[in-house]
Motif scaffolding. Structure first.
Motif, mmCIF file in Angstrom:
data_model
loop_
_atom_site.group_PDB
_atom_site.id
_atom_site.type_symbol
_atom_site.label_atom_id
_atom_site.label_comp_id
_atom_site.label_asym_id
_atom_site.label_seq_id
_atom_site.Cartn_x
_atom_site.Cartn_y
_atom_site.Cartn_z
ATOM 1 N N PRO C 63 0.811 -1.218 0.000
ATOM 2 C CA PRO C 63 0.000 0.000 0.000
ATOM 3 C C PRO C 63 0.848 1.273 0.000
ATOM 4 C CG PRO C 63 -0.884 -1.580 1.550
ATOM 5 C CD PRO C 63 0.389 -2.161 1.045
ATOM 6 N N ASN C 66 2.006 1.793 -3.448
ATOM 7 C CA ASN C 66 0.890 2.298 -4.249
ATOM 8 C C ASN C 66 0.685 3.789 -4.025
ATOM 9 O OD1 ASN C 66 0.307 -0.047 -5.525
ATOM 10 N ND2 ASN C 66 -1.403 -0.628 -4.181
ATOM 11 N N ARG C 67 0.750 4.201 -2.751
ATOM 12 C CA ARG C 67 0.540 5.611 -2.408
ATOM 13 C C ARG C 67 1.640 6.492 -2.972
ATOM 14 N NH1 ARG C 67 -0.678 3.834 2.526
ATOM 15 N NH2 ARG C 67 1.384 4.338 3.358
ATOM 16 N N ASN C 68 2.898 6.055 -2.724
ATOM 17 C CA ASN C 68 4.009 6.958 -3.014
ATOM 18 C C ASN C 68 4.398 6.995 -4.478
ATOM 19 O OD1 ASN C 68 4.111 7.577 -0.343
ATOM 20 N ND2 ASN C 68 5.602 5.974 0.123
#
Lengths: 412, 325, 346
Positions: C63, C66-68
């Motif tokens: 995750p 995915n965010r960064n």
């Protein structure tokens, strides 16, 4: 524990000790009041930190914790004591939570590095005291004794029994009482070590058991005794009485020590110097070093190796027992204290060079100082300080496997 | 065991010549090292004859040295165990390394085989500088050693012990090991070669027994036979006679001279002067970590430095050199 | 006393999740100790590597990536990536950390360092420091990584299978576990019968002899350490999926000792030993546990001898004593052959 039909209020008092491990707190007093402020019942946490009070029925209650019985811990949310408006549904066991913070250690205006150095010397002395036996046993018999940590716990618990449980107090001062308890612990663990050698290890040696199976035997015994301690003592943290917090004494304005810590350092230094002198001067001590250095050579020059090994077990175990009392004094007495210290002992012994008495002493002091001072680094918090010592152990093995004092071994 | 043609043919031949059994050249890349080394095997008669011109002095130059050590020093703490200025070992002959107890023979032997690292000095084996070469690679260069305390792998069978000795085994690579078809045929060749050697060393009847059940002498034989599975050019024997039943001595001696006659170089450490006199072509004497004398076996007993070394280290007046050595 | 539940728990022990987990870990330890002679007392950290490799990839690292990086990796992609990280990447890293400093030294050093690495991992993972906690969630552990696995299950979640022994999800886990276990045993069987396995045995018997014959003992020991660690990691991963949580306290040093007991019970150095040993161990443990608990709650065993909480402790005591007695009197294991051990002249 579940009583069918009845309602109860209870909880478990749990905290973290200096090493960041979970411990249970025994002896905390709770009082439960009903809505009108009448006392419903009182209870004290047991060895597992558990308290439980039977209620007359469902309803709203309040719980008060007696902060004087907190054994030096502090509530994380002091405003929530007493805890009011606790609703208990019919036929349920309601758990209440009183989170505890770290043990309170009085801050002072000491220089942190000096303070940590002094703390490190203290810890190093304790490790050294326990590790000398480990190292000598390895040197004389080749056994890596994983059950040595349990001898430390055993010593601490014998001390606890005499000092706290039975309150053996023949001269009235805490120091004489503790010294007496420590002496008893030394004698009992020394005897235990001697018996252990006689009935377990000597027999294994005589049967010609391989060192590896002996090592596995020691692991089995370590597990066995650890859980015997847990069974007997419970999962609580026990504190030697009278100086659970202790008074601070300041030295030159750069570091402070608790009274009990001064006791540990002075007592520890006397014992370690005595042991070092005995190894150098006495006949038994010289024989121990000779056997550890080269068993065959010692045997052929007329030393009774079995006799030496017997003394190594007795003295090594007695020192471990004393180390246990001192370790219990500086932190707390619990069922796996020795097992946790065992790794630090290994680190110290390996740092100094496996199998030598002086190496164990020197390496343990370095390990102790390293553990405490590593918290100066910004990325090592106090709950991770042991990591530093263990990493140092791995790095030392990489660059100087024979240890700091050991010499390179001869092949063939 | 199927008695195939070339195996029978080889029974009476000496094993280093059994090259083809390991597979034809080019069969595997690792084998090429061994095959090229095999060309280095020499006529032992000529090699021995060449020693006649070598002066009888420590550090003497040899006409065709296979192993050269220069200024090799090994210290333990304050003690200098070995300080050898210059040593050459002639190719294709049997050289004995002798000396009184504590002379540093075994330490020097370990240094020459890279089982120990010297504090100073260089060692060259067959044109390779071996100073920074790990011990296991030396075997691939064609040098193999045995040990004073015989290292028969006691919980493995005799034939497993033998098969272990073969170099360049495909099945010894992790990923190939789980795919038996990749190594089965090579394994058969190795097994045939191992059986031929066991036959020669008269150990065939023990083939499927655990090595731990063998007698001391049989273990020595097994260790020597296993070393030959490596197909070495030089065999280093650490006290090959130690703990051997006298009945087996002659057979062992025969095997050692057999190695030389097949063109291999032999260096051995020994206490037994009879053995030294009987089979060695050249003797190197060590005392207190230094090389003090060199020469043919017959002359060495009269060398004053040698007599002094043995007498001096024992404080024993009436000394029969033959016995004491 | 409820004999039905005692027998049920006995069978669960003989063939259930714990058996699979510890059999796999013991297969790894058998490669280490039984065949190569490596004293690994940190098998628990390899198991933790499997658990945390998967859990961190799915629950925290994935995750975060995915965010960064603006990626859009699905949970099932992350699950398979997590299996790779947990089974290969983490064990290899741990094996290097343990092996590089110690595999050239005497056997005891590896024992000490493996325990040390296991302890370092445990302390770091359960650290409450925010910088670490956001990846490992401290002592509470990581959850929410086993969904992809159970989604593949063909069994009904509400039904019970195999004489009511397992729920649907458990049945699926156990069947996958058996298949993995059979595969692992087959691989181990092939390895040991190959020339590679022969070199391992030679190193166990005498490292110097192996080196004198041109075998790179260091490299083989490292290979064995990695491979055995991978088997352990697979076991740890199954344990984490079974509990649906990766928690530091599930991989304490005592877990390593359980693996040792399983191996020695079956007899180190035999291919089937870990499987037989783990099955026996968990059969015995579950039986004694349920038996004692039933005894306590039915008041057959008075509270003065044992309370409910002390049952677990007694179980550990018996296990420690059993390990010591086995090592002292039957080091060849329950079914081992005494002759073979008599050759042990180490």
């Amino acid at each position: 524990m579940a009583q069918d039909g009845g309602e109860t209020l209870g909880g478990t008092m749990r905290a973290k000790d200096d090493a960041g491990e979970d411990i249970f707190v025994e002896g905390v007093e709770f009082t439960v009041f009903d809505e009108d402020g009448n006392v419903v019942g009182t209870a004290t946490t047991d060895a597992e930190g558990v308290w439980l009070i039977d209620l007359p029925g469902s309803g709203v209650y309040s719980v008060e914790l007696n902060t004087d019985t907190l054994q030096g811990f502090e509530l994380r949310n002091p405003d929530n004591n007493p805890l009011t408006g606790v609703e208990v549904q019919p036929t349920t066991n309601k758990n209440t939570l009183f989170p505890l913070g770290e043990r309170v250690i009085e801050e002072s205006n000491s220089i942190r590095a000096v303070q940590l150095f002094v703390d490190g010397i203290k810890l190093g002395m304790i490790i050294a005291m326990c590790a000398i036996g480990l190292s000598l046993i390895y040197g004389t018999t080749g056994l890596t004794n994983f059950a040595h940590g349990e001898m430390v716990t055993f010593g601490a618990m014998i001390g606890f029994l005499f000092h706290v449980t039975w309150q053996f107090d023949f001269l009235g001062s805490w120091m004489t009482s503790l010294v007496f308890a420590a002496v008893v612990a030394i004698i009992v663990t020394g005897l235990a070590g001697g018996l252990f050698n006689e009935f377990v290890w000597k027999r294994l040696r005589n049967r010609g058991a391989s060192l590896i199976s002996a090592l596995v035997v020691s692991i089995g015994l370590s597990i066995f005794f650890r859980y015997v301690f847990l069974y007997q003592f419970g999962g609580r943290a026990g504190f030697y009485r009278d100086y659970r917090i202790g008074e601070n004494v300041e030295f030159f304005g750069i570091f402070t020590m608790l009274r009990k810590d001064i006791f540990i350092v002075v007592f520890g230094a006397i014992v370690l110097v005595a042991v070092a002198t005995a190894l150098r001067k006495t006949r038994v001590g010289k024989a121990m070093r000779a056997v550890a250095d080269n068993r065959d050579l010692a045997e052929s020059s007329g030393i009774d190796v079995e006799q030496v090994i017997r003394w190594v077990w007795i003295i090594g175990s007695a020192l471990a027992g004393l180390g246990g009392v001192l370790f219990g004094l500086t932190e707390n007495v619990n069922w796996e204290m020795g097992f946790r210290l065992l790794l630090l002992m290994f680190a110290g012994v390996t740092l100094g060079g496996l199998g030598t008495a002086y190496g164990a002493l020197f390496g343990s002091l370095i390990a102790g100082v390293f553990i405490q001072m590593s918290t100066l680094l910004p990325f090592i918090s106090s709950d991770m300080k042991n990591v530093g010592a263990l990493l140092a152990l791995i790095i030392i093995l990489l660059v100087r496997p024979q240890g700091l004092l050991g010499r390179a071994e001869r092949i063939g | 065991m199927t008695g195939n043609n070339f195996e029978d043919q080889l029974k009476d031949e000496l094993i280093p010549d059994a090259g083809p059994i390991a597979g034809p050249p080019g069969d595997s890349s690792d084998m090429s090292v061994v095959t090229s080394e095999k060309l280095a095997l020499v006529d032992s008669e000529a090699a021995r004859a060449a020693l006649a011109d070598v002066p009888w002095e420590p550090g003497a130059k040899k006409p065709d040295p296979i192993l050269v050590a220069d200024n090799v020093v090994r210290r333990f703490g304050g003690l200098t165990a070995v300080d050898a200025e210059h040593v050459e070992v002639q190719r294709g002959v049997i050289t004995a390394l002798i000396g009184p107890n504590g002379a540093g023979k075994t330490t020097f032997f370990n240094l020459l085989t890279n089982f120990d690292t010297p504090d100073e000095g260089t060692r060259v084996f067959d044109g390779h500088n071996i100073d920074n070469v790990p011990a296991h690679k030396i075997a691939n260069y064609g040098m193999v050693r045995t040990f004073q305390l015989t290292k028969a792998l006691s919980k493995m069978t005799v034939i497993e012990n033998m098969k272990l000795g073969a170099t360049g085994q495909k099945g010894e690579t992790l990923w190939r090991s789980v795919l038996p078809f990749m190594w089965k045929s090579q394994e058969k060749e190795i097994e045939a070669r191992a059986d031929a050697l066991l036959e020669r060393f008269k150990l065939s009847h023990m083939r499927d027994e655990f090595a731990g059940t063998m007698s001391g002498g049989q273990r020595k034989l097994l260790e020597m036979a296993r070393a030959l599975m490596v197909e070495p050019t030089m065999v280093m024997l650490d006290e090959p006679m130690a703990g051997v039943n006298p009945a087996l001595t002659q057979s062992l001696l025969g095997h050692v001279t057999g190695l030389r006659d097949a063109g291999m170089t032999v260096l051995f450490v020994e206490h037994d002067m009879d053995m030294v006199q009987e089979i060695s072509d050249w003797v190197i004497v060590m005392a207190e970590g230094r090389i003090i004398a060199e020469g043919p076996p017959a002359t060495i007993g009269q060398n004053q430095a040698v007599v002094d070394a043995y007498l001096g280290s024992h404080h024993d007046s009436a000394l029969d050199l033959d016995v004491e050595l | 006393m409820d004999w039905g539940s005692i027998i049920e728990s006995l069978f669960r022990g003989l063939i259930g999740e714990s058996f699979i987990v510890f059999a796999l870990a013991a297969i790894g330890l058998n490669l280490h100790f039984g065949y190569t002679g490596l004293l690994n007392f940190g098998q628990a950290v390899f198991m933790a590597a499997g658990a945390y490799g998967l859990a961190m990839m799915v629950a925290t690292i994935g995750p975060a990536a995915n965010r960064n990086f603006g990626w859009d990796l699905s949970e099932s992609t992350l699950f398979w990536a997590g299996i790779f990280v947990g089974v290969i990447v983490f064990p290899v890293i741990f094996a290097f950390v343990m092996g590089i400093p110690t595999l050239r030294l005497r056997a005891d050093y590896l024992a000490i360092v493996t325990i040390a690495v296991a302890e370092i991992f445990r302390i770091v993972v359960r650290s409450p420091q925010p910088g670490i906690k956001k990846w490992t969630n401290s002592s509470d552990g990581l959850t929410g990584f086993s969904g992809t696995f159970y989604d593949m299950s063909p069994f009904g979640t509400q039904d019970r299978y195999l004489f009511n022994l397992f729920t649907g999800n458990q049945m699926f886990l156990v069947i996958v576990g058996w298949v993995v276990l059979a595969f692992a045993a087959a691989v181990c069987w092939l390895l040991i019968r190959s020339p590679w396995g022969r070199v391992l045995k030679a190193i166990r018997e005498d490292e110097d002899a192996a080196r004198s014959l041109g075998k790179n003992a260091y490299s083989y020991k490292m290979q064995a350490l990695i491979l055995g660690g991978i088997f352990g990691a697979v076991g740890g991963m199954i344990r984490a999926i079974g509990f649906s949580v990766a928690q530091p306290d599930n991989f304490i040093t005592d877990v390593t000792f359980f693996v040792w007991v399983a191996l020695i019970l079956g007899g180190a150095g035999k291919v089937l030993a870990p499987i037989v040993g783990a099955s026996l161990l968990y059969g015995l443990l579950n039986f004694s546990d349920t038996f004692l608990r039933e005894g306590v709650s039915a008041d057959v065993i008075p509270d003065s001898i044992m309370t409910g909480t002390q049952v677990g402790q007694v179980r550990f005591m018996l296990m420690g004593l059993g390990l010591a007695l086995l090592a002292a009197f039957r080091p060849q294991g329950i079914f081992g052959n005494k002759e073979e051990m008599a050759l042990d002249d180490r």
